[in-house]
Design an enzyme around this catalytic site. Structure first.
Site, PDB file in Angstrom:
ATOM      1  N   LYS A  63       0.862  -1.180   0.000  1.00 49.40           N
ATOM      2  CA  LYS A  63       0.000   0.000   0.000  1.00 49.40           C
ATOM      3  C   LYS A  63       0.902   1.236   0.000  1.00 49.40           C
ATOM      4  CE  LYS A  63      -3.879   1.922   2.711  1.00 49.40           C
ATOM      5  NZ  LYS A  63      -4.727   1.701   3.913  1.00 49.40           N
ATOM      6  N   SER A 108      -9.611   1.699   3.142  1.00 52.47           N
ATOM      7  CA  SER A 108      -8.716   2.459   2.292  1.00 52.47           C
ATOM      8  C   SER A 108      -7.687   1.611   1.535  1.00 52.47           C
ATOM      9  CB  SER A 108      -7.972   3.494   3.140  1.00 52.47           C
ATOM     10  OG  SER A 108      -7.148   2.851   4.096  1.00 52.47           O
ATOM     11  N   SER A 164      -9.692  -0.885   7.323  1.00 49.39           N
ATOM     12  CA  SER A 164      -9.136  -0.591   6.000  1.00 49.39           C
ATOM     13  C   SER A 164      -8.415  -1.756   5.329  1.00 49.39           C
ATOM     14  CB  SER A 164      -8.199   0.610   6.069  1.00 49.39           C
ATOM     15  OG  SER A 164      -8.956   1.797   6.041  1.00 49.39           O
TER      16      SER A 164
END
Lengths: 494, 488
Positions: free
Chosen positions: A81, A156, A180
């Site tokens: 990420k 996210s 997330s």
């Protein structure tokens, strides 16, 4: 020859160890697949150039040829990420505020992945500063849900979940502040694990809400997630909140018996508005599977669960407002404004942050005002303690708690601005584990009725540091189901 | 109501930079004099993804200070974030301690003014807390931009907050000197106001006589010398007194001291004050200071200046001299070492505060590295006391000994400083001098007594300063009496 990208990370690591294929072959297969489908998927914000990928792959091949000990991720292509700091590789955290920033240091996560033999392919899409549940809160291209181009990948860590699902990475790392990792894992039909707070370092992970943030792995199966956790877990002297407890053997834990485990279910939580009937049906089915695995399902109650969302959003906004104060354009990142200092601050932060980030900074700044602190932040901290106590009491009568992960089986892409509150409520089953610092996993547990049928996730929550129990139960569930074997359609490219 | 009816009530907030090798929350080297922005790391610059980790050495230094000042050391204390936007603050917040500082209470016994050192006053402490320093903004006159140096950012600080127990500008300066002394004895800080490793803010209010109520207090910021501290407090007392006498109210404010105009100037009032939005620091666990660590540090505490002063006074040293000697830990250590090798304390003190300090004025070496070692003071005094050398010769012996690093006894032997006390030889020298000093003798017998000094000087010259002056005086009196012209 097998499509190497269809293998699990565990199969790759074993195959590399056994010399069935070279790491260069694996890395090339994943690299080429990315090149082919990324134009449609947009799971990556930044990709590592091919020559660097191949060089890293050759190093592992050489290590094997020299008979050196290989790590748990030997030859496994990994996506990170874009919240994880990577030396000399663009790290934006999904924000204009960090556009063009080349970190001068390597974060703990990238280092541990590399040391475990992983091949970093690039940096994955996300909501700006990890604030969101759809990965739409970003000035960059929005990642697509591999199952449906009309739906979001969740967030996210949307890029991390989509990449695993669409096989643009074998395993990925995400971060989980209120769900997330688990929510996008649920929406993309993969496994995502949020470890106990402090189990994985936060050093080198860009802070959103420090007391809630936790890095964790996503993969197509429980074993892949366990293997990746093995590589990244453990004390880090660079993070004062990182735990010093020894790291257990997570791969062994997957093989441990799960029968006899007691799974707690809070029936009242299933009656709350917003839970889609098809998600509830899938959840009830999942409970039957857990019984089939020899586990017992018991009723528990969490009297303060309904306060979770309010408590969570006050705390995460307060910490975010504080953590994001450093982005002023003076030392790194783009700088705007020609006038005096105030003008530079104003222009830089106006241009650099998107609307959701601004909203949370404003909320967080408000709740930390001296005259508001007690009413909001102080009270939220006390509620947080009550929520944590609820879990402690629940775990007196059960070993795990089961809930749906996302209350919905798919979130359509938004054509206009969303009502933020609506999206905040989609975190209702996930924020508790963050507030209490507990480990939790989401795994595929069915598909919605629509066309296309979208993935539904089951969440299991365990007591502090009980990742082994969590993995044993998850592996047992996986052994009794086939949801995790379904693959999304190949995206329409071109 | 008369001018003097208001009594000042003063409290100080003192920042002291700890002299640890690395910063408060990162392994970055502390190097204040390094080229700008060279003593920095990713944490110091507030780069994304960096986290604070407390420096154990800084915590130990802070605990030593708390113990030396009689504070209660909290077994558990907390870190907090204090927010404000400024370029010298890389993270947009400072990590400090707010509601739960590591040290509570404590007291400083402040010696009285010069000459009345024994009249100590007590200044109680509210608390001490730890925090990280900010960088330095450099505003160049005429330039539309500023420069920022982050070398200092993240350096470890302790802030010592006193109760409003101070009653005068002079007492405030003595309190601060006393704190500086203690910190230097502990060896935890350079505590130098000019270099900014010791900084001070003063809270000043005026109290009406007979009233228990404190007046509205104002804070004077950034007082960077003892002189400015005193001047600023006096100026602020004048400002508040004038306002009260004019029937106006004091508005709580932050002020700065304008040296050129010798007055304090309001920077902002309380209404304009920033809201720092304090919050618990989520990146840091509770700071645990274990009792066994406290016990170990307590055992390691050196003898502090107040105790040393008391010990010196008991040896017969004047409070004034005791204060001078304890003013610097090195000087006091030197004195102790000299005492340990024997000699009368008062004489050692005189040589130390006289010749030695004077010689050291032109010397940058620390006392501990001087070639003139403490034991030689006693040796030198011994040579005077047993009459081997004269007091005058002793000064020369000292100077040579200091310059060459050779012990006084060896200098005396080498350069022939031994006093001449051979009566016969001195009488012969004296006779020869008197024989050729007709003019001076005439003056002497004419009533000019002072001319004796000339004769003594001639003898000393003839003996290269080695004649025993007392003996010379004696023999001179005799010789003069013998040669006195017969009265008519």
């Amino acid at each position: 020859m097998t499509d190497l990208t269809s293998l699990t990370a565990s199969q790759i690591a074993r195959g590399v160890g056994a010399g069935q294929f070279s790491v260069v072959d694996v890395a090339t297969a994943f690299y080429d697949r990315c090149t082919y489908i990324e134009p449609a998927l947009h799971s990556y914000l930044t990709r590592v150039p091919q020559d660097q990928v191949i060089r890293a792959a050759k190093a592992i091949d050489l290590a094997r040829a020299q008979g050196r000990q290989l790590g748990p991720l030997a030859g496994v292509p990994v996506g990170l990420k874009d919240i994880f700091v990577t030396k000399d590789l663009a790290t934006t955290c999904g924000s204009r505020m960090l556009e063009g920033w080349l970190p001068p240091y390597q974060g703990t996560h990238a280092r541990r992945v590399t040391e475990a033999g992983g091949i970093v392919l690039g940096k994955l899409a996300m909501d700006e500063f990890a604030m969101g549940s759809s990965s739409e809160n970003t000035p960059f291209t929005v990642v697509q849900n591999p199952w449906s181009k009309d739906h979001v990948a969740g967030g996210s860590s949307g890029g991390s979940a989509a990449a695993v699902s669409a096989r643009t990475a074998s395993v990925t790392l995400g971060s989980d502040t209120g769900g997330s990792i688990r929510q996008p894992a649920s929406l993309c039909g993969v496994v995502g694990l949020k470890p106990t707070y402090g189990r994985v370092s936060r050093a080198g992970m860009i802070a959103f809400a420090s007391s809630l943030d936790q890095a964790g792995p996503l993969g197509v199966c429980v074993e892949d997630v366990a293997r990746t956790l093995q590589a990244i877990a453990g004390h880090d002297p660079a993070d004062a909140t990182s735990l010093t407890d020894p790291v257990p053997d997570y791969l062994a834990a997957c093989q441990a018996p799960a029968s006899g485990l007691r799974v707690g279910v809070d029936r009242a939580a299933l009656e709350r508005p917003g839970l889609q009937p098809e998600v509830r049906r899938a959840f009830e089915q999942a409970l039957l599977v857990l019984r089939d695995c020899g586990m017992t399902v018991v009723d528990i109650s969490r009297p303060h669960a309904h306060l979770g969302i309010a408590c969570y959003y006050i705390i995460c906004c307060a910490e975010a407002a504080s953590n994001l104060a450093r982005y002023d354009g003076l030392r790194y990142g783009p700088r705007h404004g020609e006038g005096d200092l105030q003008e530079v601050y104003r222009a830089t932060r106006t241009a650099g942050f998107g609307p959701e980030v601004k909203r949370r900074i404003l909320l967080g700044t408000h709740v930390l005002r001296a005259d508001c602190y007690e009413e909001h932040y102080g009270r939220a901290m006390r509620v947080r303690t009550l929520i944590a106590d609820d879990y402690t009491q629940a775990f007196a009568t059960c070993d795990l708690i089961a809930t749906p992960t996302s209350p919905v089986a798919g979130i359509a892409r938004a054509s206009t601005e969303r009502d933020p509150l609506e999206l905040y409520l989609s975190d209702m089953f996930t924020v508790g584990a963050n507030l209490a610092g507990l480990p939790a996993i989401s795994m595929p547990a069915g598909f919605g009725a629509g066309t296309p049928g979208l993935p539904i996730g089951l969440q299991l929550i365990a007591p502090r540091l009980a990742e082994p129990t969590l993995l044993a139960a998850a592996q047992a569930f996986e052994n009794h189901t086939t949801w995790h074997t379904r693959r999304p359609p190949e995206p329409e490219v071109g | 109501m008369t001018v003097d009816a208001y009594s000042p009530v003063i409290g100080l907030e003192v920042h002291c930079q700890l002299n640890t090798a690395t910063k408060m929350f990162s392994p970055c080297e502390v190097a204040l004099l390094a080229e700008p922005n060279t003593a920095i790391d990713a944490y110091t610059l507030g780069l994304p993804g960096t986290l604070p980790v407390a420096n154990a050495a800084a915590v130990e230094s802070a605990v030593k200070l708390a113990l030396a000042l009689g504070c209660e050391v909290a077994g558990e204390s907390r870190w907090a974030r204090k927010h404000y936007f400024y370029p010298d603050l890389p993270k947009g917040y400072q990590i400090t301690q707010s509601d739960h500082p590591y040290a509570i209470g404590g007291e400083v016994l402040v010696p009285g003014p010069r000459g009345r050192e024994a009249e100590t006053t007590s200044v109680r402490l509210t608390r001490i807390h730890m925090e990280e320093d900010a960088g330095k903004n450099i505003h160049l006159p005429g330039e539309p931009w500023s420069l920022v140096d982050y070398n200092r950012a993240g350096a470890p600080l302790v802030e010592i907050v006193s109760e409003p127990d101070i009653r005068s500008a002079d007492e405030a300066a003595r309190y601060l000197r006393c704190l500086r002394e203690i910190v230097r004895y502990l060896g935890i800080s350079q505590a130098n106001m000019e270099e900014g490793t010791l900084r001070c803010d003063a809270n000043v209010s005026l109290k009406q006589p007979g009233s228990d109520r404190l007046g509205t207090r104002c804070e004077i910021k950034n007082l960077n010398s003892f002189r400015f501290l005193e001047l600023a407090i006096r100026a602020e007392i004048r400002r508040q007194r004038d306002l009260l006498q004019a029937g106006q109210k004091i508005v709580s404010a932050t002020l700065t001291y304008d040296v050129d105009r010798d007055r304090t100037r309001v920077m902002r009032t309380k209404e304009q004050a920033a809201d720092y939005r304090y919050m618990p620091e989520p990146d840091m666990p509770v700071l645990v200071i274990r009792p066994e660590v406290v016990a170990r540090l307590r055992e390691q505490l050196p003898e502090l200046p107040a105790a040393r002063r008391a010990r010196y006074i008991a040896l017969g040293i004047s409070p004034q001299d005791a204060a001078v000697i304890t003013g610097e830990p090195e000087l006091s250590d030197y004195f102790d070492a000299a005492l340990a090798s024997g000699g009368p304390p008062q004489k050692i003190c005189n040589w130390l505060t006289g010749e030695l300090l004077a010689a050291r004025n032109n010397d940058t070496r620390p006392l501990s590295q001087l070639p003139f070692v403490p034991a030689w003071l006693g040796q030198l005094i011994g040579l005077i006391d047993d009459g081997t050398i004269s007091g005058r010769a002793a000064k020369e012996v000292f100077a040579k000994s200091y310059a060459e690093g050779i012990e006084p006894a060896a200098i005396v032997a080498r350069d022939g400083y031994r006093q001449v006390r051979d009566t016969g030889a001195l009488e012969a020298i004296l006779a020869e001098i008197l024989d050729r000093s007709h003019k001076q003798l005439a003056q002497y017998y004419g009533g000019r007594q002072q001319i004796r000094g000339y004769f003594v000087g001639q003898v000393m010259k003839a003996t290269r300063g080695q004649a025993d002056p007392k003996l010379v005086q004696e023999l001179l009196s005799k010789a003069l009496a013998a040669r006195a012209p017969a009265a008519d």
